[in-house]
Motif scaffolding. Structure first.
Motif, PDB file in Angstrom:
ATOM      1  N   ARG A 223       0.827  -1.203   0.000  1.00  0.00           N
ATOM      2  CA  ARG A 223       0.000   0.000   0.000  1.00  0.00           C
ATOM      3  C   ARG A 223       0.867   1.261   0.000  1.00  0.00           C
ATOM      4  NH1 ARG A 223      -2.504  -0.591   4.610  1.00  0.00           N
ATOM      5  NH2 ARG A 223      -4.187  -1.872   3.749  1.00  0.00           N
ATOM      6  N   SER A 224       1.954   1.238   0.793  1.00  0.00           N
ATOM      7  CA  SER A 224       2.834   2.401   0.853  1.00  0.00           C
ATOM      8  C   SER A 224       3.553   2.622  -0.464  1.00  0.00           C
ATOM      9  CB  SER A 224       3.863   2.215   1.977  1.00  0.00           C
ATOM     10  OG  SER A 224       3.228   2.107   3.229  1.00  0.00           O
ATOM     11  N   LEU A 225       4.006   1.536  -1.097  1.00  0.00           N
ATOM     12  CA  LEU A 225       4.697   1.667  -2.380  1.00  0.00           C
ATOM     13  C   LEU A 225       3.764   2.203  -3.455  1.00  0.00           C
ATOM     14  CD1 LEU A 225       6.858  -1.597  -2.469  1.00  0.00           C
ATOM     15  CD2 LEU A 225       7.727   0.739  -2.620  1.00  0.00           C
ATOM     16  N   ASP A 226       2.533   1.697  -3.484  1.00  0.00           N
ATOM     17  CA  ASP A 226       1.584   2.127  -4.516  1.00  0.00           C
ATOM     18  C   ASP A 226       1.148   3.578  -4.320  1.00  0.00           C
ATOM     19  OD1 ASP A 226       1.755  -0.380  -5.591  1.00  0.00           O
ATOM     20  OD2 ASP A 226      -0.043  -1.138  -4.574  1.00  0.00           O
ATOM     21  N   LYS A 227       1.049   4.011  -3.059  1.00  0.00           N
ATOM     22  CA  LYS A 227       0.509   5.343  -2.776  1.00  0.00           C
ATOM     23  C   LYS A 227       1.587   6.410  -2.691  1.00  0.00           C
ATOM     24  CE  LYS A 227      -2.956   7.562   0.164  1.00  0.00           C
ATOM     25  NZ  LYS A 227      -3.897   7.366   1.309  1.00  0.00           N
ATOM     26  N   TYR A 228       2.723   6.068  -2.050  1.00  0.00           N
ATOM     27  CA  TYR A 228       3.746   7.082  -1.794  1.00  0.00           C
ATOM     28  C   TYR A 228       5.092   6.777  -2.450  1.00  0.00           C
ATOM     29  CZ  TYR A 228       0.408   8.269   1.875  1.00  0.00           C
ATOM     30  OH  TYR A 228      -0.729   8.599   2.557  1.00  0.00           O
ATOM     31  N   GLY A 229       5.224   5.620  -3.063  1.00  0.00           N
ATOM     32  CA  GLY A 229       6.496   5.251  -3.668  1.00  0.00           C
ATOM     33  C   GLY A 229       7.490   4.747  -2.635  1.00  0.00           C
ATOM     34  N   SER A 230       8.765   4.853  -2.970  1.00  0.00           N
ATOM     35  CA  SER A 230       9.805   4.309  -2.098  1.00  0.00           C
ATOM     36  C   SER A 230       9.826   4.966  -0.725  1.00  0.00           C
ATOM     37  CB  SER A 230      11.176   4.483  -2.759  1.00  0.00           C
ATOM     38  OG  SER A 230      11.227   3.804  -3.995  1.00  0.00           O
ATOM     39  N   LEU A 231       9.484   6.266  -0.663  1.00  0.00           N
ATOM     40  CA  LEU A 231       9.499   6.956   0.626  1.00  0.00           C
ATOM     41  C   LEU A 231       8.491   6.349   1.589  1.00  0.00           C
ATOM     42  CD1 LEU A 231      10.728   9.295   2.226  1.00  0.00           C
ATOM     43  CD2 LEU A 231       8.919  10.778   1.329  1.00  0.00           C
ATOM     44  N   GLY A 232       7.334   5.957   1.083  1.00  0.00           N
ATOM     45  CA  GLY A 232       6.338   5.318   1.934  1.00  0.00           C
ATOM     46  C   GLY A 232       6.817   3.986   2.467  1.00  0.00           C
ATOM     47  N   ALA A 233       7.523   3.232   1.618  1.00  0.00           N
ATOM     48  CA  ALA A 233       8.063   1.951   2.064  1.00  0.00           C
ATOM     49  C   ALA A 233       9.105   2.136   3.160  1.00  0.00           C
ATOM     50  CB  ALA A 233       8.668   1.198   0.882  1.00  0.00           C
ATOM     51  N   VAL A 234       9.888   3.214   3.062  1.00  0.00           N
ATOM     52  CA  VAL A 234      10.895   3.504   4.083  1.00  0.00           C
ATOM     53  C   VAL A 234      10.237   3.710   5.435  1.00  0.00           C
ATOM     54  CG1 VAL A 234      12.571   5.224   4.859  1.00  0.00           C
ATOM     55  CG2 VAL A 234      12.636   4.400   2.507  1.00  0.00           C
ATOM     56  N   PHE A 235       9.175   4.517   5.467  1.00  0.00           N
ATOM     57  CA  PHE A 235       8.503   4.781   6.736  1.00  0.00           C
ATOM     58  C   PHE A 235       7.846   3.517   7.299  1.00  0.00           C
ATOM     59  CE2 PHE A 235       8.385   9.288   5.206  1.00  0.00           C
ATOM     60  CZ  PHE A 235       9.123   9.811   6.251  1.00  0.00           C
ATOM     61  N   THR A 236       7.293   2.687   6.423  1.00  0.00           N
ATOM     62  CA  THR A 236       6.680   1.442   6.881  1.00  0.00           C
ATOM     63  C   THR A 236       7.718   0.505   7.484  1.00  0.00           C
ATOM     64  OG1 THR A 236       4.962   1.613   5.173  1.00  0.00           O
ATOM     65  CG2 THR A 236       5.302  -0.547   6.177  1.00  0.00           C
ATOM     66  N   LEU A 237       8.852   0.368   6.792  1.00  0.00           N
ATOM     67  CA  LEU A 237       9.916  -0.502   7.291  1.00  0.00           C
ATOM     68  C   LEU A 237      10.470   0.019   8.607  1.00  0.00           C
ATOM     69  CD1 LEU A 237      11.843  -2.871   6.967  1.00  0.00           C
ATOM     70  CD2 LEU A 237      13.300  -1.429   5.524  1.00  0.00           C
ATOM     71  N   LEU A 238      10.657   1.329   8.703  1.00  0.00           N
ATOM     72  CA  LEU A 238      11.183   1.896   9.941  1.00  0.00           C
ATOM     73  C   LEU A 238      10.194   1.703  11.096  1.00  0.00           C
ATOM     74  CD1 LEU A 238      13.457   3.409  11.311  1.00  0.00           C
ATOM     75  CD2 LEU A 238      12.421   5.567  10.569  1.00  0.00           C
ATOM     76  N   SER A 239       8.904   1.829  10.826  1.00  0.00           N
ATOM     77  CA  SER A 239       7.889   1.601  11.863  1.00  0.00           C
ATOM     78  C   SER A 239       7.945   0.159  12.360  1.00  0.00           C
ATOM     79  CB  SER A 239       6.493   1.921  11.316  1.00  0.00           C
ATOM     80  OG  SER A 239       6.401   3.267  10.928  1.00  0.00           O
ATOM     81  N   TRP A 240       8.131  -0.778  11.430  1.00  0.00           N
ATOM     82  CA  TRP A 240       8.212  -2.183  11.812  1.00  0.00           C
ATOM     83  C   TRP A 240       9.485  -2.449  12.623  1.00  0.00           C
ATOM     84  CZ3 TRP A 240       5.421  -6.152  12.715  1.00  0.00           C
ATOM     85  CH2 TRP A 240       5.951  -7.447  12.725  1.00  0.00           C
ATOM     86  N   LEU A 241      10.583  -1.841  12.231  1.00  0.00           N
ATOM     87  CA  LEU A 241      11.819  -2.001  12.990  1.00  0.00           C
ATOM     88  C   LEU A 241      11.685  -1.434  14.404  1.00  0.00           C
ATOM     89  CD1 LEU A 241      14.651  -1.181  10.406  1.00  0.00           C
ATOM     90  CD2 LEU A 241      14.219  -3.367  11.545  1.00  0.00           C
ATOM     91  N   ILE A 242      11.020  -0.299  14.533  1.00  0.00           N
ATOM     92  CA  ILE A 242      10.818   0.287  15.859  1.00  0.00           C
ATOM     93  C   ILE A 242       9.998  -0.662  16.722  1.00  0.00           C
ATOM     94  CG2 ILE A 242       9.680   2.155  17.120  1.00  0.00           C
ATOM     95  CD1 ILE A 242      10.467   4.031  14.854  1.00  0.00           C
ATOM     96  N   ALA A 243       8.947  -1.254  16.138  1.00  0.00           N
ATOM     97  CA  ALA A 243       8.124  -2.205  16.897  1.00  0.00           C
ATOM     98  C   ALA A 243       8.959  -3.402  17.356  1.00  0.00           C
ATOM     99  CB  ALA A 243       6.949  -2.675  16.039  1.00  0.00           C
ATOM    100  N   LEU A 244       9.795  -3.938  16.471  1.00  0.00           N
ATOM    101  CA  LEU A 244      10.647  -5.062  16.837  1.00  0.00           C
ATOM    102  C   LEU A 244      11.628  -4.672  17.942  1.00  0.00           C
ATOM    103  CD1 LEU A 244      11.525  -6.624  13.352  1.00  0.00           C
ATOM    104  CD2 LEU A 244       9.947  -7.540  15.054  1.00  0.00           C
ATOM    105  N   CYS A 245      12.200  -3.485  17.824  1.00  0.00           N
ATOM    106  CA  CYS A 245      13.191  -3.039  18.815  1.00  0.00           C
ATOM    107  C   CYS A 245      12.543  -2.750  20.166  1.00  0.00           C
ATOM    108  CB  CYS A 245      13.944  -1.826  18.296  1.00  0.00           C
ATOM    109  SG  CYS A 245      15.047  -2.193  16.915  1.00  0.00           S
ATOM    110  N   VAL A 246      11.300  -2.263  20.166  1.00  0.00           N
ATOM    111  CA  VAL A 246      10.579  -2.081  21.424  1.00  0.00           C
ATOM    112  C   VAL A 246      10.390  -3.424  22.110  1.00  0.00           C
ATOM    113  CG1 VAL A 246       8.341  -1.481  22.429  1.00  0.00           C
ATOM    114  CG2 VAL A 246       9.422   0.063  20.813  1.00  0.00           C
TER     115      VAL A 246
END
Length: 290
Positions: A223-246
Motif C-alpha cells: 500500500r505504501s509503495l503504490d501510494k507514496y512510492g519508495s518513501l512510503g516503504a521507508v517509513f513502513t519498514l522503519l515503523s516495523w523495525l521500531i516495533a521489533l526493537c521495542v
C-alpha cells in the motif's frame, strides 16, 4: 493512596521492580535509537554483502526475507531488485565495491552493535565496557546477525518440511541467538544462567512476531509503495523495525529484572544489585563464563 501503593508493591514486587526498571532504562528512547541504527547502518550492510556475494547467497537472503515477511507483489519485486540487482557487474567492479563500500559500511554498522550493547548494559545496570574489550564483539555480533538473517527462510519453512517443524526450529534459533548476544555484548560480566530469562522472552516474542508478520507487513508495504512510492516503504519498514526493537528492549529488560528477583537469583546465580542500584557480585551459584 499511599497504603494502596505500599500494599501493591508488597503483593506484586516483580511488577513494581519491572516498571521501575523500564522507566530507568527509558524503553522507547532505547528502542528508537536501536531501530534507527539498524536501519541506517545494519540494513545497508546486508545490501553490500548481498551485492558482492555469490548468486546462491543472494538468493538465500531474498528467499529468507520474502518468507519471513510474506512479501508479495510490488514489495517482493523491489526487494529482489535491491538485493539481486539487474545486471552482472564485472569482477573488478564488484571487487572495488566490496573493498571500499564493505569496509565503510562495516565500520558504520558497528554503531548498531554498540546500541545493542548499551541496551544490554542498561538492562543489567552495568557500566559501559571499554572499546578495547568490546570492539571485536561488535563485529562478531554483526556476523552472527547476518547468518541469522540468511537462515531465517530455511528455519521458517522447517527446511521444506513445513511450519510444524519451522516454528520450533526458529524458536530455538532465536533463543540461542539472544542468549549468546547478551553474553557476548556484556563482555561475559554476567554468567550464562541469569541471561536465560531474557533470551527466552525475546526468542518467543520475535518468533511470534516474525511468524505472523506476513499478516501485516506485505499489505502495508504494498500500500505504501503504490501510494507514496519508495518513501512510503521507508517509513513502513522503519515503523516495523521500531516495533521489533521495542519488543527486544522490553524482553531483555524484563529478563534482567526476573533473573534478579530473589527466588530466581538463588537458582540462577544472578549478580546481586547493591542498595544504590549498581550491580554487585554474583550470586552463590554463579560461575565464571567466557
Amino acid at each position: 493512596m499511599k497504603e494502596l501503593r505500599t500494599g501493591t508493591e508488597e503483593r506484586f514486587p516483580l511488577i513494581t521492580h519491572l516498571m521501575s526498571h523500564l522507566i530507568s532504562v527509558n524503553v522507547f528512547d532505547s528502542a528508537t535509537r536501536l531501530a534507527a541504527q539498524t536501519f541506517l547502518t545494519a540494513v545497508p550492510l546486508l545490501f553490500v554483502v548481498a551485492s558482492i556475494a555469490p548468486p546462491e547467497l543472494r538468493d538465500q537472503f531474498v528467499s529468507s526475507l520474502q518468507a519471513v515477511f510474506g512479501l508479495t507483489g510490488s514489495a517482493g519485486t523491489e526487494l529482489g531488485k535491491a538485493l539481486q540487482g539487474t545486471g552482472h557487474p564485472s569482477d573488478e567492479l564488484r571487487q572495488t565495491t566490496g573493498v571500499v563500500s564493505g569496509l565503510m559500511v562495516l565500520i558504520s554498522a558497528t554503531a548498531c552493535s554498540r546500541a545493542m550493547q548499551r541496551l544490554c548494559e542498561r538492562a543489567w545496570s552495568l557500566r559501559g565496557a571499554s572499546a578495547r574489550v568490546a570492539a571485536w564483539r561488535w563485529v562478531a555480533w554483526l556476523g552472527a546477525w547476518m547468518v541469522m538473517v540468511g537462515a531465517q527462510g530455511s528455519l521458517h519453512s522447517g527446511f521444506g518440511l513445513g511450519l510444524w517443524l519451522g516454528f520450533p526450529l526458529l524458536l530455538l534459533a532465536e533463543v540461542g541467538m539472544w542468549w549468546w548476544t547478551q553474553h557476548l555484548l556484556l563482555t561475559a560480566r554476567v554468567p550464562w544462567p541469569p541471561l536465560l530469562p531474557g533470551a527466552l522472552l525475546t526468542g518467543v516474542a520475535l518468533t511470534v512476531l516474525t511468524s505472523t508478520a506476513s499478516l501485516y507487513v506485505p499489505v502495508a508495504l504494498n500500500r505504501s509503495l503504490d501510494k507514496y512510492g519508495s518513501l512510503g516503504a521507508v517509513f513502513t519498514l522503519l515503523s516495523w523495525l521500531i516495533a521489533l526493537c521495542v519488543v527486544v528492549t522490553l524482553c531483555v529488560t524484563a529478563g534482567a529484572v526476573i533473573a534478579r528477583e530473589p527466588w530466581a537469583a538463588r537458582r540462577l546465580g544472578s549478580p546481586v544489585p547493591s542498595d544504590d542500584g549498581s550491580p554487585g557480585g554474583p550470586g552463590p551459584n554463579s560461575s565464571a563464563a567466557d
